[in-house]
Structures are given as C-alpha cells and as structure tokens.
Write a protein that holds these residues in place. Structure first.
Motif, PDB file in Angstrom:
ATOM      1  N   GLN A  38      -0.202 131.789  -9.079  1.00 51.66           N
ATOM      2  CA  GLN A  38       0.494 132.536 -10.128  1.00 51.66           C
ATOM      3  C   GLN A  38       1.745 131.820 -10.603  1.00 51.66           C
ATOM      4  OE1 GLN A  38       1.210 136.478  -8.591  1.00 51.66           O
ATOM      5  NE2 GLN A  38      -0.921 137.126  -8.841  1.00 51.66           N
ATOM      6  N   GLN A  39       2.342 131.031  -9.722  1.00 57.22           N
ATOM      7  CA  GLN A  39       3.592 130.361 -10.099  1.00 57.22           C
ATOM      8  C   GLN A  39       3.374 129.106 -10.941  1.00 57.22           C
ATOM      9  OE1 GLN A  39       2.388 130.654  -7.038  1.00 57.22           O
ATOM     10  NE2 GLN A  39       2.708 128.817  -5.769  1.00 57.22           N
ATOM     11  N   LEU A  40       2.113 128.772 -11.207  1.00 55.62           N
ATOM     12  CA  LEU A  40       1.840 127.598 -12.031  1.00 55.62           C
ATOM     13  C   LEU A  40       2.290 127.872 -13.472  1.00 55.62           C
ATOM     14  CD1 LEU A  40       0.533 124.776 -12.250  1.00 55.62           C
ATOM     15  CD2 LEU A  40      -1.621 125.931 -12.810  1.00 55.62           C
ATOM     16  N   LYS A  41       3.242 127.102 -13.942  1.00 53.26           N
ATOM     17  CA  LYS A  41       3.818 127.352 -15.263  1.00 53.26           C
ATOM     18  C   LYS A  41       3.012 126.714 -16.382  1.00 53.26           C
ATOM     19  CE  LYS A  41       8.562 127.773 -13.507  1.00 53.26           C
ATOM     20  NZ  LYS A  41       9.959 127.247 -13.566  1.00 53.26           N
ATOM     21  N   ASP A  42       2.454 125.550 -16.127  1.00 54.65           N
ATOM     22  CA  ASP A  42       1.743 124.827 -17.176  1.00 54.65           C
ATOM     23  C   ASP A  42       0.440 124.274 -16.603  1.00 54.65           C
ATOM     24  OD1 ASP A  42       0.854 123.357 -19.322  1.00 54.65           O
ATOM     25  OD2 ASP A  42       2.787 122.394 -19.716  1.00 54.65           O
ATOM     26  N   ARG A  43      -0.689 124.799 -17.077  1.00 54.70           N
ATOM     27  CA  ARG A  43      -1.988 124.354 -16.567  1.00 54.70           C
ATOM     28  C   ARG A  43      -2.271 122.893 -16.902  1.00 54.70           C
ATOM     29  NH1 ARG A  43      -5.765 128.479 -19.378  1.00 54.70           N
ATOM     30  NH2 ARG A  43      -3.998 128.563 -20.812  1.00 54.70           N
ATOM     31  N   ARG A  44      -1.555 122.363 -17.873  1.00 53.70           N
ATOM     32  CA  ARG A  44      -1.747 120.955 -18.207  1.00 53.70           C
ATOM     33  C   ARG A  44      -1.315 120.032 -17.070  1.00 53.70           C
ATOM     34  NH1 ARG A  44       1.151 121.099 -24.012  1.00 53.70           N
ATOM     35  NH2 ARG A  44       2.495 122.436 -22.740  1.00 53.70           N
ATOM     36  N   ASP A  45      -0.517 120.560 -16.142  1.00 55.77           N
ATOM     37  CA  ASP A  45      -0.152 119.754 -14.971  1.00 55.77           C
ATOM     38  C   ASP A  45      -1.388 119.395 -14.146  1.00 55.77           C
ATOM     39  OD1 ASP A  45       2.477 119.941 -15.736  1.00 55.77           O
ATOM     40  OD2 ASP A  45       2.987 121.547 -14.334  1.00 55.77           O
ATOM     41  N   ILE A  46      -2.369 120.321 -14.107  1.00 52.59           N
ATOM     42  CA  ILE A  46      -3.609 120.039 -13.372  1.00 52.59           C
ATOM     43  C   ILE A  46      -4.400 118.955 -14.096  1.00 52.59           C
ATOM     44  CG2 ILE A  46      -5.764 121.009 -12.485  1.00 52.59           C
ATOM     45  CD1 ILE A  46      -4.404 123.699 -12.330  1.00 52.59           C
ATOM     46  N   GLY A  47      -4.470 119.059 -15.423  1.00 51.54           N
ATOM     47  CA  GLY A  47      -5.148 118.032 -16.191  1.00 51.54           C
ATOM     48  C   GLY A  47      -4.512 116.672 -15.986  1.00 51.54           C
ATOM     49  N   ALA A  48      -3.176 116.631 -15.977  1.00 51.14           N
ATOM     50  CA  ALA A  48      -2.461 115.369 -15.760  1.00 51.14           C
ATOM     51  C   ALA A  48      -2.723 114.835 -14.357  1.00 51.14           C
ATOM     52  CB  ALA A  48      -0.965 115.572 -15.986  1.00 51.14           C
ATOM     53  N   HIS A  49      -2.809 115.749 -13.379  1.00 54.80           N
ATOM     54  CA  HIS A  49      -3.092 115.335 -11.993  1.00 54.80           C
ATOM     55  C   HIS A  49      -4.436 114.630 -11.904  1.00 54.80           C
ATOM     56  CE1 HIS A  49      -3.446 115.613  -7.587  1.00 54.80           C
ATOM     57  NE2 HIS A  49      -4.690 115.995  -7.813  1.00 54.80           N
ATOM     58  N   TYR A  50      -5.458 115.186 -12.545  1.00 52.13           N
ATOM     59  CA  TYR A  50      -6.787 114.588 -12.471  1.00 52.13           C
ATOM     60  C   TYR A  50      -6.891 113.323 -13.307  1.00 52.13           C
ATOM     61  CZ  TYR A  50      -8.880 118.164  -9.591  1.00 52.13           C
ATOM     62  OH  TYR A  50      -9.190 118.971  -8.532  1.00 52.13           O
ATOM     63  N   GLU A  51      -6.157 113.240 -14.396  1.00 49.33           N
ATOM     64  CA  GLU A  51      -6.129 111.998 -15.163  1.00 49.33           C
ATOM     65  C   GLU A  51      -5.577 110.857 -14.307  1.00 49.33           C
ATOM     66  OE1 GLU A  51      -5.662 113.464 -19.822  1.00 49.33           O
ATOM     67  OE2 GLU A  51      -3.867 113.090 -18.602  1.00 49.33           O
ATOM     68  N   GLU A  52      -4.509 111.149 -13.561  1.00 42.09           N
ATOM     69  CA  GLU A  52      -3.928 110.131 -12.679  1.00 42.09           C
ATOM     70  C   GLU A  52      -4.876 109.798 -11.538  1.00 42.09           C
ATOM     71  OE1 GLU A  52      -0.010 109.489  -9.780  1.00 42.09           O
ATOM     72  OE2 GLU A  52      -0.176 111.279 -11.038  1.00 42.09           O
ATOM     73  N   LEU A  53      -5.514 110.825 -10.960  1.00 37.31           N
ATOM     74  CA  LEU A  53      -6.462 110.592  -9.869  1.00 37.31           C
ATOM     75  C   LEU A  53      -7.637 109.744 -10.347  1.00 37.31           C
ATOM     76  CD1 LEU A  53      -7.453 111.206  -6.961  1.00 37.31           C
ATOM     77  CD2 LEU A  53      -8.566 113.255  -7.882  1.00 37.31           C
TER      78      LEU A  53
ATOM     79  N   PHE B 199     -22.285 114.359 -19.315  1.00 38.91           N
ATOM     80  CA  PHE B 199     -21.097 114.128 -20.132  1.00 38.91           C
ATOM     81  C   PHE B 199     -20.878 112.623 -20.282  1.00 38.91           C
ATOM     82  CE2 PHE B 199     -20.648 118.123 -17.878  1.00 38.91           C
ATOM     83  CZ  PHE B 199     -20.320 119.010 -18.891  1.00 38.91           C
ATOM     84  N   GLN B 200     -20.379 112.215 -21.424  1.00 35.68           N
ATOM     85  CA  GLN B 200     -20.185 110.797 -21.700  1.00 35.68           C
ATOM     86  C   GLN B 200     -18.814 110.296 -21.259  1.00 35.68           C
ATOM     87  OE1 GLN B 200     -22.870 108.841 -22.875  1.00 35.68           O
ATOM     88  NE2 GLN B 200     -23.721 110.796 -22.176  1.00 35.68           N
ATOM     89  N   GLN B 201     -17.873 111.189 -21.061  1.00 36.59           N
ATOM     90  CA  GLN B 201     -16.535 110.834 -20.610  1.00 36.59           C
ATOM     91  C   GLN B 201     -15.937 112.032 -19.887  1.00 36.59           C
ATOM     92  OE1 GLN B 201     -14.326 109.976 -24.159  1.00 36.59           O
ATOM     93  NE2 GLN B 201     -14.394 112.071 -24.922  1.00 36.59           N
ATOM     94  N   TRP B 202     -14.759 111.823 -19.293  1.00 38.45           N
ATOM     95  CA  TRP B 202     -14.082 112.926 -18.617  1.00 38.45           C
ATOM     96  C   TRP B 202     -12.996 113.476 -19.537  1.00 38.45           C
ATOM     97  CZ3 TRP B 202      -9.233 114.519 -17.306  1.00 38.45           C
ATOM     98  CH2 TRP B 202      -9.139 115.562 -16.386  1.00 38.45           C
ATOM     99  N   SER B 203     -12.883 114.811 -19.576  1.00 34.12           N
ATOM    100  CA  SER B 203     -11.845 115.456 -20.383  1.00 34.12           C
ATOM    101  C   SER B 203     -11.542 116.823 -19.797  1.00 34.12           C
ATOM    102  CB  SER B 203     -12.297 115.598 -21.845  1.00 34.12           C
ATOM    103  OG  SER B 203     -13.447 116.422 -21.932  1.00 34.12           O
ATOM    104  N   TYR B 204     -10.462 117.427 -20.250  1.00 33.80           N
ATOM    105  CA  TYR B 204     -10.154 118.793 -19.816  1.00 33.80           C
ATOM    106  C   TYR B 204      -9.769 119.636 -21.017  1.00 33.80           C
ATOM    107  CZ  TYR B 204      -5.015 118.170 -20.090  1.00 33.80           C
ATOM    108  OH  TYR B 204      -3.723 117.976 -20.518  1.00 33.80           O
ATOM    109  N   GLU B 205      -9.939 120.954 -20.841  1.00 32.73           N
ATOM    110  CA  GLU B 205      -9.675 121.885 -21.940  1.00 32.73           C
ATOM    111  C   GLU B 205      -9.032 123.154 -21.396  1.00 32.73           C
ATOM    112  OE1 GLU B 205      -9.572 122.873 -25.923  1.00 32.73           O
ATOM    113  OE2 GLU B 205     -10.357 121.006 -25.056  1.00 32.73           O
TER     114      GLU B 205
END
Length: 258
Positions: A54-69, A140-146
């Motif tokens: 619940q304390q997650l302020k911005d879900r884009r942080d998860i997307g950024a985490h997986y992009e880096e991973l 899927f042809q590439q990785w992405s998040y939405e």
C-alpha cells in the motif's frame, strides 16, 4: 584363402561398428535441431502474479526495477533475448517473461529477494502461475510494461457471471482463465506487429477490455495454494532420487524421512 577368411570375419564387426556410430542420443538430436532452427537456447515462459504494498507511491518504480534487471541479465547472458509484458494494476501485478531457463531463474530469485525484504517496498506476496518449457516461438516480440487504471480491473475475462462467481472455482480453472486471456492478448499483439501497426498498448487495452485479466481474479489467485518463488526454486534445485524397483521419484528431502 587366409586373406579372404580375414575379410569375411571382419564383416560382422564392421557392420556392428557402423550401426553403433550412427546412433545418437536424444540430447544430441535436440541440440542439432536447435542449431538447425537458428535457436541459441531453449525458450521458456514464466507467468507470475504479485501483490503490491500500500505504501508504494509510484508503480513505475517497479517498471524501472525490471528494466534495470533486464539490462543486467542481458549483459550476463548475452544472446538470451528477453521478451514479455508487465501489467501493473492498482494493487497487484501480472508479469509474463520469455527467455532462457537461466534468465527466468534469476527473475524468480529477484522476486524471492524482494518478497523477503524487511521493507517490502515493491512486492509483498508473489506466486508462480506457470512455467512453460521448450516453446516453439515467442508470444511477445519485446519486453514492456503498462500501468492499468482502476477501471481496467474489471474485464470480460472473468469466468464468473456474477460478482464473486469464481469464488467456488478451483485454482486450476482460475489459472487457465488467466493464461487464456494472456495468450489472446499476446496473439493479438503479434498480429498487429506483423501488420506494422503502431497502436500503443495502453490504447489497445482501453479499446479491448476483454483482453485484460481482471484484478479481482489475480487477487484471488494470490490467496490460493500456488508455489512462491522460493518454493519453486527449492523444487528446481532439489535433485531427484529414483528408486529403480518401483520407478517412483522422490525429492531428497522426502527420502530422508522415509
């Protein structure tokens, strides 16, 4: 006479030796077929669901985490291309990844570490829905998040006709429902890609909500008896012990209690 007899005596041995050399193992044949098809590794697909804190302020942080991973894994496992889709709901996420077995094992270890983190900044609870092995092609042809908004959590994919109608359905049926929608979405995106369409994924999902797995369905699966990343990794690394008399297969931990 002696030389003719010598040649005759060698015929059976020569024929047997030739037949022996022509035999190849299943692994060799599989490896050869992979090279012939231009595949550098066996393709696998991992589908996981996880709840967000619940304390997650911005879900884009998860997307950024997986992009880096993904970037780290691409440097470590060069040639093992990564594709898939990460859907971030208001309270949970659905992640589909396609790559080699080594890459997907790294993803599971990362999920395990995030779940066991005392702070739990990105992930609370995660479950493995399915791991599909040796796939003929990518979905899927590439990785992405939405990012999905609140309205997107209720789609036509729910197997229940009334609110809560899928409460009584078994876990296997619910998992099949999720996978069916994922396959339809992936196939549709692949068709659009082949046609050269540039439609953004967000716009496509707004136009076709039936291709969105309902958030409520994912939340239900998080409470079902599915393997966590840690449990899956334990099973993955546990050696098999076969009792030759019966053909039964046990994990090493089971054998110690027998």
């Amino acid at each position: 006479m002696a030389s003719r007899s010598h040649r005759v005596d060698n015929v059976p041995f020569t024929a047997w030796n030739s037949a022996f050399e022509d035999r190849v193992s299943l692994f060799t044949k599989l490896e050869k077929s992979q090279r012939t098809g231009g595949k550098k590794f066996l393709l696998h697909r991992l589908v996981v669901v996880a709840s967000l804190p619940q304390q997650l302020k911005d879900r884009r942080d998860i997307g950024a985490h997986y992009e880096e991973l993904n970037q780290r894994m691409q440097r470590k496992y060069q040639g093992d291309a990564i594709s898939g889709l990460l859907l971030l709901y208001p309270t949970c996420m659905l992640h589909i990844m396609e790559s080699s077995n080594e890459v997907l094992a790294c993803v599971l270890r990362d999920l395990r570490d995030m779940q066991e983190s005392p702070h739990g900044d990105l992930i609370k609870v995660s479950r493995v829905l399915v791991m599909s092995h040796d796939l003929p092609s990518r979905l899927f042809q590439q990785w992405s998040y939405e990012l999905l908004n609140v309205e997107a959590r209720v789609g036509a994919a729910s197997s229940g006709n009334t609110p809560g109608g899928d409460d009584e359905e078994d876990t296997e049926t619910l998992v099949r429902t999720v996978l069916s929608v994922v396959l339809k979405l992936g196939s549709h995106l692949l068709t659009l890609t082949n046609k050269g369409s540039k439609t953004p994924l967000g716009s496509l999902l707004d136009e076709m909500p039936e291709m969105i797995v309902p958030q409520d369905l994912l939340v239900k699966l998080l409470s079902r008896d599915l393997l966590s990343p840690q449990q899956y990794l334990q099973a993955y690394h546990t050696p098999l012990n076969i009792i030759m008399d019966s053909g039964h297969v046990f994990g090493s931990s089971q054998l110690t209690t027998v």
